[in-house]
Scaffold this active site. Structure first.
Site, mmCIF file in Angstrom:
data_model
loop_
_atom_site.group_PDB
_atom_site.id
_atom_site.type_symbol
_atom_site.label_atom_id
_atom_site.label_comp_id
_atom_site.label_asym_id
_atom_site.label_seq_id
_atom_site.Cartn_x
_atom_site.Cartn_y
_atom_site.Cartn_z
ATOM 1 N N THR A 44 0.827 -1.206 0.000
ATOM 2 C CA THR A 44 0.000 0.000 0.000
ATOM 3 C C THR A 44 0.863 1.257 0.000
ATOM 4 O O THR A 44 0.629 2.190 -0.779
ATOM 5 C CB THR A 44 -0.912 0.011 1.240
ATOM 6 O OG1 THR A 44 -1.691 -1.177 1.267
ATOM 7 C CG2 THR A 44 -1.820 1.224 1.238
ATOM 8 N N THR A 45 1.888 1.277 0.871
ATOM 9 C CA THR A 45 2.768 2.440 0.972
ATOM 10 C C THR A 45 3.582 2.636 -0.298
ATOM 11 O O THR A 45 4.000 3.753 -0.611
ATOM 12 C CB THR A 45 3.699 2.295 2.194
ATOM 13 O OG1 THR A 45 2.917 1.946 3.344
ATOM 14 C CG2 THR A 45 4.455 3.573 2.488
ATOM 15 N N TYR A 107 -12.955 -3.758 -2.636
ATOM 16 C CA TYR A 107 -14.113 -3.272 -3.390
ATOM 17 C C TYR A 107 -15.183 -4.346 -3.607
ATOM 18 O O TYR A 107 -16.356 -4.088 -3.381
ATOM 19 C CB TYR A 107 -13.704 -2.677 -4.744
ATOM 20 C CG TYR A 107 -14.873 -2.012 -5.458
ATOM 21 C CD1 TYR A 107 -15.341 -0.763 -5.060
ATOM 22 C CD2 TYR A 107 -15.535 -2.649 -6.496
ATOM 23 C CE1 TYR A 107 -16.426 -0.176 -5.675
ATOM 24 C CE2 TYR A 107 -16.625 -2.063 -7.116
ATOM 25 C CZ TYR A 107 -17.060 -0.827 -6.707
ATOM 26 O OH TYR A 107 -18.151 -0.253 -7.314
ATOM 27 N N TYR A 133 -2.770 -10.418 4.256
ATOM 28 C CA TYR A 133 -2.737 -9.011 4.656
ATOM 29 C C TYR A 133 -4.165 -8.535 4.864
ATOM 30 O O TYR A 133 -4.919 -8.370 3.908
ATOM 31 C CB TYR A 133 -2.018 -8.191 3.577
ATOM 32 C CG TYR A 133 -1.964 -6.699 3.792
ATOM 33 C CD1 TYR A 133 -2.198 -6.106 5.028
ATOM 34 C CD2 TYR A 133 -1.664 -5.860 2.726
ATOM 35 C CE1 TYR A 133 -2.133 -4.738 5.204
ATOM 36 C CE2 TYR A 133 -1.592 -4.482 2.887
ATOM 37 C CZ TYR A 133 -1.838 -3.930 4.127
ATOM 38 O OH TYR A 133 -1.784 -2.565 4.293
ATOM 39 N N ARG A 138 -9.177 -0.263 4.605
ATOM 40 C CA ARG A 138 -8.978 0.072 3.185
ATOM 41 C C ARG A 138 -9.794 -0.820 2.259
ATOM 42 O O ARG A 138 -10.241 -0.384 1.207
ATOM 43 C CB ARG A 138 -7.499 -0.047 2.815
ATOM 44 C CG ARG A 138 -6.666 1.160 3.226
ATOM 45 C CD ARG A 138 -5.273 1.079 2.607
ATOM 46 N NE ARG A 138 -4.458 2.227 2.959
ATOM 47 C CZ ARG A 138 -4.241 3.279 2.165
ATOM 48 N NH1 ARG A 138 -4.795 3.334 0.973
ATOM 49 N NH2 ARG A 138 -3.475 4.272 2.569
ATOM 50 N N LYS A 161 -0.147 -10.220 8.003
ATOM 51 C CA LYS A 161 -0.014 -8.831 8.433
ATOM 52 C C LYS A 161 -1.405 -8.373 8.827
ATOM 53 O O LYS A 161 -2.290 -8.260 7.993
ATOM 54 C CB LYS A 161 0.540 -7.949 7.315
ATOM 55 C CG LYS A 161 0.571 -6.465 7.673
ATOM 56 C CD LYS A 161 0.970 -5.590 6.509
ATOM 57 C CE LYS A 161 0.911 -4.111 6.885
ATOM 58 N NZ LYS A 161 1.250 -3.222 5.730
ATOM 59 N N ILE A 205 5.224 -4.802 9.978
ATOM 60 C CA ILE A 205 5.433 -4.237 8.639
ATOM 61 C C ILE A 205 5.058 -2.775 8.770
ATOM 62 O O ILE A 205 3.900 -2.434 8.946
ATOM 63 C CB ILE A 205 4.616 -4.968 7.567
ATOM 64 C CG1 ILE A 205 5.112 -6.420 7.457
ATOM 65 C CG2 ILE A 205 4.749 -4.264 6.213
ATOM 66 C CD1 ILE A 205 4.408 -7.253 6.399
#
Length: 293
Positions: A44-45, A107, A133, A138, A161, A205
């Site tokens: 994501t980052t 989504y 994850y 999100r 994660k 993380i």
């Protein structure tokens, strides 16, 4: 087993949004020198949502080459389409990655049965360790602990994660009591010190590790070794950074911080934009309090 402080690395970009390969190499070298235990590429980052597939694969290959087996490289290879995730995972496997990080599909909000089939198909299609994850804030979809337990029975699904709550980490540890070969990694910097001192996690993380890699490494290391006072003291020195990195949408604050530190240019992909001025002062103050500036 994956353990320690792992950086959710940004993808440096020039002002026009093109990938800055030299800055990426420099960041990776700095992270390794500072003691970071693993590089997480294009999560994501790392702006996985706005890189093209070719760019995504190229950043992962480049990162593997730069790291050159000094620490593990974990590739963000998740997608909300199972076939797409398998394609990205196979590319990471061909590129020499040590594992992939597979985000819960976003989504389309699949049920738990769909999540099980999604992750199991990826794991069975590519012989590479897979880290789940879960980041419901999100994805709008929560991977429940009961489903994690079933997925962990698949040989190459080796950890998770978890980027939700402290309470969820407690539940996961109950399902995977130590000693366990299933890694529980915290995805929320703000609770990582408390969680590691309580024996709930094997590592983190981290977004904060982008700008304070040594501090995050030492914090987690002390916590894993049972030195609670040293761990909490280290965390106190960077606690404002944890908060400041989410003053606006990640990775806007961390990219601005790295730019302020002189490590990257100000490139970021739309629809994300440069950090608002009112939030820049918050990040600036946090950097000063952590003695980074």
């Amino acid at each position: 087993m994956f353990t320690g402080s792992m950086v959710a690395l940004v993808t440096p970009m020039s002002a026009d949004g093109t990938i800055d390969w030299q800055a990426l190499e420099t960041l990776i070298e700095w992270q390794i020198q500072q003691g970071t235990d693993a590089i997480v590429s294009v999560g994501t980052t790392g702006e996985s949502a706005t890189l093209s597939h070719d760019e995504h694969k190229a950043v992962i290959r480049f990162s593997v080459e730069c790291v050159n087996k000094r620490v593990p490289v974990i590739a963000g290879a998740g997608a909300n389409a199972t076939k797409e995730a398998i394609d990205l995972t196979f590319s990471a496997y061909q590129g020499g990655c040590d594992a992939t990080l597979q985000v819960v599909p976003y989504y389309n909000k699949p049920p738990q049965s769909g999540l099980y089939r999604h992750f199991s198909q990826i794991a069975q299609s590519v012989p590479l360790p897979l880290l789940l994850y879960n980041v419901p804030g999100r994805t709008s979809c929560d991977l429940l602990p009961e489903t994690v337990v079933e997925l962990a029975k698949i040989k190459n699904i080796v950890g998770i994660k978890e980027a939700s709550t402290y309470e969820r980490l407690e539940i996961l540890r109950q399902h995977f009591p130590r000693p366990s070969n299933f890694s529980i990694l915290c995805g929320e910097d703000g609770i990582s010190a408390r969680a590691v001192c309580s024996g709930l996690i094997d590592g983190v993380i981290s977004v904060t590790a982008n700008i304070a890699p040594k501090q995050m490494h030492d914090l987690i290391d002390k916590g894993l070794k049972g030195d609670e006072s040293a761990c909490l003291a280290l965390n106190q020195s960077i606690a404002t950074l944890h908060e400041a990195m989410f003053t606006q949408t990640n990775p806007m604050p961390v990219k601005w911080a790295l730019q302020r530190m002189g490590k990257i240019d100000n490139g970021i992909r739309l629809p994300l934009v440069e950090l608002d001025e009112e939030h820049q002062s918050i990040v600036e103050k946090a950097l000063q309090q952590a003695k980074i500036l």
